[in-house]
Write a protein that holds these residues in place. Structure first.
Motif, PDB file in Angstrom:
ATOM      1  N   SER A 125     -41.343  -0.525  12.927  1.00 29.04           N
ATOM      2  CA  SER A 125     -42.100  -1.205  11.870  1.00 29.04           C
ATOM      3  C   SER A 125     -41.927  -2.712  12.031  1.00 29.04           C
ATOM      4  CB  SER A 125     -41.567  -0.801  10.488  1.00 29.04           C
ATOM      5  OG  SER A 125     -41.788   0.562  10.246  1.00 29.04           O
ATOM      6  N   ASN A 126     -43.038  -3.421  12.110  1.00 25.31           N
ATOM      7  CA  ASN A 126     -42.979  -4.877  12.131  1.00 25.31           C
ATOM      8  C   ASN A 126     -42.961  -5.351  10.688  1.00 25.31           C
ATOM      9  OD1 ASN A 126     -42.996  -4.959  14.900  1.00 25.31           O
ATOM     10  ND2 ASN A 126     -45.195  -5.271  15.062  1.00 25.31           N
ATOM     11  N   VAL A 127     -41.873  -6.020  10.291  1.00 22.80           N
ATOM     12  CA  VAL A 127     -41.647  -6.358   8.893  1.00 22.80           C
ATOM     13  C   VAL A 127     -41.531  -7.871   8.716  1.00 22.80           C
ATOM     14  CG1 VAL A 127     -40.118  -6.014   6.913  1.00 22.80           C
ATOM     15  CG2 VAL A 127     -40.453  -4.159   8.567  1.00 22.80           C
ATOM     16  N   SER A 128     -42.404  -8.434   7.875  1.00 18.47           N
ATOM     17  CA  SER A 128     -42.381  -9.855   7.544  1.00 18.47           C
ATOM     18  C   SER A 128     -43.398 -10.095   6.446  1.00 18.47           C
ATOM     19  CB  SER A 128     -42.743 -10.698   8.777  1.00 18.47           C
ATOM     20  OG  SER A 128     -42.750 -12.079   8.475  1.00 18.47           O
ATOM     21  N   ASP A 129     -43.391 -11.305   5.893  1.00 19.28           N
ATOM     22  CA  ASP A 129     -44.503 -11.699   5.019  1.00 19.28           C
ATOM     23  C   ASP A 129     -45.572 -12.426   5.841  1.00 19.28           C
ATOM     24  OD1 ASP A 129     -43.611 -14.339   5.410  1.00 19.28           O
ATOM     25  OD2 ASP A 129     -42.817 -14.543   3.382  1.00 19.28           O
ATOM     26  N   TRP A 130     -45.313 -12.656   7.125  1.00 19.59           N
ATOM     27  CA  TRP A 130     -46.235 -13.202   8.117  1.00 19.59           C
ATOM     28  C   TRP A 130     -46.708 -14.613   7.795  1.00 19.59           C
ATOM     29  CZ3 TRP A 130     -45.141 -10.722  12.160  1.00 19.59           C
ATOM     30  CH2 TRP A 130     -44.789  -9.369  12.083  1.00 19.59           C
ATOM     31  N   ARG A 131     -45.883 -15.364   7.067  1.00 22.07           N
ATOM     32  CA  ARG A 131     -46.174 -16.786   6.838  1.00 22.07           C
ATOM     33  C   ARG A 131     -45.440 -17.604   7.889  1.00 22.07           C
ATOM     34  NH1 ARG A 131     -45.367 -16.569   0.402  1.00 22.07           N
ATOM     35  NH2 ARG A 131     -43.341 -15.924   1.182  1.00 22.07           N
ATOM     36  N   THR A 132     -46.039 -18.697   8.314  1.00 22.96           N
ATOM     37  CA  THR A 132     -45.416 -19.579   9.292  1.00 22.96           C
ATOM     38  C   THR A 132     -44.020 -19.983   8.813  1.00 22.96           C
ATOM     39  OG1 THR A 132     -47.574 -20.388  10.014  1.00 22.96           O
ATOM     40  CG2 THR A 132     -45.674 -21.783  10.523  1.00 22.96           C
ATOM     41  N   SER A 147     -41.485 -17.870   8.531  1.00 23.55           N
ATOM     42  CA  SER A 147     -40.773 -16.696   8.011  1.00 23.55           C
ATOM     43  C   SER A 147     -40.133 -15.890   9.141  1.00 23.55           C
ATOM     44  CB  SER A 147     -41.731 -15.778   7.247  1.00 23.55           C
ATOM     45  OG  SER A 147     -42.164 -16.393   6.063  1.00 23.55           O
ATOM     46  N   PRO A 148     -39.032 -15.192   8.829  1.00 21.66           N
ATOM     47  CA  PRO A 148     -38.462 -14.275   9.812  1.00 21.66           C
ATOM     48  C   PRO A 148     -39.314 -13.012   9.920  1.00 21.66           C
ATOM     49  CG  PRO A 148     -37.225 -14.155   7.766  1.00 21.66           C
ATOM     50  CD  PRO A 148     -38.257 -15.238   7.589  1.00 21.66           C
ATOM     51  N   TRP A 149     -39.185 -12.328  11.026  1.00 24.30           N
ATOM     52  CA  TRP A 149     -39.803 -11.003  11.190  1.00 24.30           C
ATOM     53  C   TRP A 149     -38.812 -10.122  11.933  1.00 24.30           C
ATOM     54  CZ3 TRP A 149     -41.374  -7.959  15.354  1.00 24.30           C
ATOM     55  CH2 TRP A 149     -41.213  -8.524  16.619  1.00 24.30           C
ATOM     56  N   GLU A 150     -38.954  -8.809  11.734  1.00 27.42           N
ATOM     57  CA  GLU A 150     -38.097  -7.836  12.406  1.00 27.42           C
ATOM     58  C   GLU A 150     -38.930  -6.676  12.934  1.00 27.42           C
ATOM     59  OE1 GLU A 150     -33.869  -8.257  10.043  1.00 27.42           O
ATOM     60  OE2 GLU A 150     -35.159  -6.554   9.559  1.00 27.42           O
ATOM     61  N   HIS A 151     -38.500  -6.153  14.057  1.00 23.23           N
ATOM     62  CA  HIS A 151     -39.085  -4.973  14.705  1.00 23.23           C
ATOM     63  C   HIS A 151     -38.078  -3.847  14.459  1.00 23.23           C
ATOM     64  CE1 HIS A 151     -41.776  -3.148  17.626  1.00 23.23           C
ATOM     65  NE2 HIS A 151     -40.800  -2.881  18.452  1.00 23.23           N
ATOM     66  N   ARG A 152     -38.217  -3.158  13.297  1.00 25.22           N
ATOM     67  CA  ARG A 152     -37.220  -2.196  12.822  1.00 25.22           C
ATOM     68  C   ARG A 152     -37.483  -0.781  13.316  1.00 25.22           C
ATOM     69  NH1 ARG A 152     -37.222  -3.729   6.517  1.00 25.22           N
ATOM     70  NH2 ARG A 152     -36.428  -5.852   6.737  1.00 25.22           N
ATOM     71  N   ARG A 153     -36.415  -0.094  13.658  1.00 20.29           N
ATOM     72  CA  ARG A 153     -36.492   1.316  14.052  1.00 20.29           C
ATOM     73  C   ARG A 153     -37.036   2.145  12.892  1.00 20.29           C
ATOM     74  NH1 ARG A 153     -30.607   2.155  16.968  1.00 20.29           N
ATOM     75  NH2 ARG A 153     -30.905   0.502  18.509  1.00 20.29           N
ATOM     76  N   THR A 154     -37.710   3.224  13.230  1.00 23.98           N
ATOM     77  CA  THR A 154     -38.274   4.127  12.216  1.00 23.98           C
ATOM     78  C   THR A 154     -37.414   5.367  12.018  1.00 23.98           C
ATOM     79  OG1 THR A 154     -39.658   5.148  13.905  1.00 23.98           O
ATOM     80  CG2 THR A 154     -40.647   3.361  12.615  1.00 23.98           C
ATOM     81  N   ASP A 155     -36.189   5.338  12.550  1.00 25.33           N
ATOM     82  CA  ASP A 155     -35.293   6.494  12.450  1.00 25.33           C
ATOM     83  C   ASP A 155     -34.483   6.527  11.149  1.00 25.33           C
ATOM     84  OD1 ASP A 155     -33.443   4.462  12.836  1.00 25.33           O
ATOM     85  OD2 ASP A 155     -32.722   5.219  14.779  1.00 25.33           O
ATOM     86  N   GLY A 156     -34.782   5.594  10.227  1.00 23.45           N
ATOM     87  CA  GLY A 156     -34.073   5.547   8.958  1.00 23.45           C
ATOM     88  C   GLY A 156     -32.831   4.674   8.985  1.00 23.45           C
ATOM     89  N   SER A 157     -32.457   4.174  10.152  1.00 22.93           N
ATOM     90  CA  SER A 157     -31.249   3.345  10.268  1.00 22.93           C
ATOM     91  C   SER A 157     -31.458   1.935   9.727  1.00 22.93           C
ATOM     92  CB  SER A 157     -30.798   3.264  11.733  1.00 22.93           C
ATOM     93  OG  SER A 157     -31.726   2.507  12.492  1.00 22.93           O
ATOM     94  N   GLY A 158     -32.703   1.478   9.703  1.00 21.81           N
ATOM     95  CA  GLY A 158     -32.990   0.109   9.271  1.00 21.81           C
ATOM     96  C   GLY A 158     -32.628  -0.943  10.300  1.00 21.81           C
ATOM     97  N   ALA A 179     -45.501   1.368  12.733  1.00 24.80           N
ATOM     98  CA  ALA A 179     -44.637   2.535  12.962  1.00 24.80           C
ATOM     99  C   ALA A 179     -45.416   3.678  13.599  1.00 24.80           C
ATOM    100  CB  ALA A 179     -44.008   2.987  11.651  1.00 24.80           C
ATOM    101  N   ALA A 180     -46.693   3.819  13.237  1.00 25.96           N
ATOM    102  CA  ALA A 180     -47.507   4.935  13.730  1.00 25.96           C
ATOM    103  C   ALA A 180     -47.803   4.833  15.227  1.00 25.96           C
ATOM    104  CB  ALA A 180     -48.820   5.005  12.947  1.00 25.96           C
ATOM    105  N   TYR A 181     -47.998   3.613  15.750  1.00 30.01           N
ATOM    106  CA  TYR A 181     -48.365   3.498  17.171  1.00 30.01           C
ATOM    107  C   TYR A 181     -47.308   2.813  18.024  1.00 30.01           C
ATOM    108  CZ  TYR A 181     -49.581  -1.438  16.492  1.00 30.01           C
ATOM    109  OH  TYR A 181     -49.531  -2.781  16.207  1.00 30.01           O
ATOM    110  N   TRP A 182     -46.269   2.221  17.388  1.00 31.69           N
ATOM    111  CA  TRP A 182     -45.273   1.452  18.135  1.00 31.69           C
ATOM    112  C   TRP A 182     -43.896   2.083  18.085  1.00 31.69           C
ATOM    113  CZ3 TRP A 182     -46.126  -4.474  17.837  1.00 31.69           C
ATOM    114  CH2 TRP A 182     -45.469  -5.125  18.880  1.00 31.69           C
ATOM    115  N   GLY A 183     -43.674   2.970  17.115  1.00 27.70           N
ATOM    116  CA  GLY A 183     -42.357   3.560  16.966  1.00 27.70           C
ATOM    117  C   GLY A 183     -41.367   2.635  16.279  1.00 27.70           C
TER     118      GLY A 183
END
Length: 152
Positions: free
Chosen positions: A37-44, A46-57, A31-35
């Motif tokens: 949040s990359n969210v996952s447990d990072w296991r092969t 698993s899903p991942w999401e590139h979530r907005r940091t504006d509070g919308s989720g 979030a600090a450098y990309w705007g």
């Protein structure tokens, strides 16, 4: 079958593989450098999401973790939420290699839809990875979000 466009970017960062891995996978740090949040447990698998940091989720990019080998290699699929694009999602590979006190970070974005998407990826990755490098080397991201800079 026609080969689809790809883009590769290499940067060198004064850091360690562990710190680069953490910067790519920690939601608060991304979030600090990309705007986003990359969210996952990072296991092969698993899903991942590139979530907005504006509070919308809201997630602007989603995918699956194809390969996770901390702190050396991370491969994810990359697509807009919703239906799978024709030809399947694109794939992003982060290769992290140590050399003394520096890291070579290679980002390869493959299976892009067309040249317009390749050009957008090229501009986006250059801005994000410049911001990542600055954050890891100085402790702060760039003072302006580089992806908002007008093209000349």
């Amino acid at each position: 079958m026609t080969e689809r466009p790809a883009f590769a970017y290499v940067t060198y960062i004064e850091s360690t593989p562990e710190k680069v891995w953490y910067a790519l996978t920690d939601p608060d740090l991304t979030a600090a450098y990309w705007g986003h949040s990359n969210v996952s447990d990072w296991r092969t698998g698993s899903p991942w999401e590139h979530r907005r940091t504006d509070g919308s989720g809201l997630a602007d990019v989603v995918g699956l973790v194809v390969e996770s080998a901390p702190p050396r290699r991370l491969v994810t699929t990359w697509a807009e939420p919703g239906e799978e694009p024709p030809g399947g999602p694109s794939t992003v590979t982060f290769g992290i290699e140590a050399y003394g006190g520096i890291v070579r970070l290679t980002v390869t974005h493959e299976n892009l839809a067309d040249e317009a998407e390749r050009a957008a990826a090229a501009g986006g990755w250059a801005a994000v990875l410049s911001n990542l490098k600055t954050l890891l080397e100085t402790g702060s991201p760039l003072p302006e979000e580089p992806w908002h800079m007008p093209s000349s």
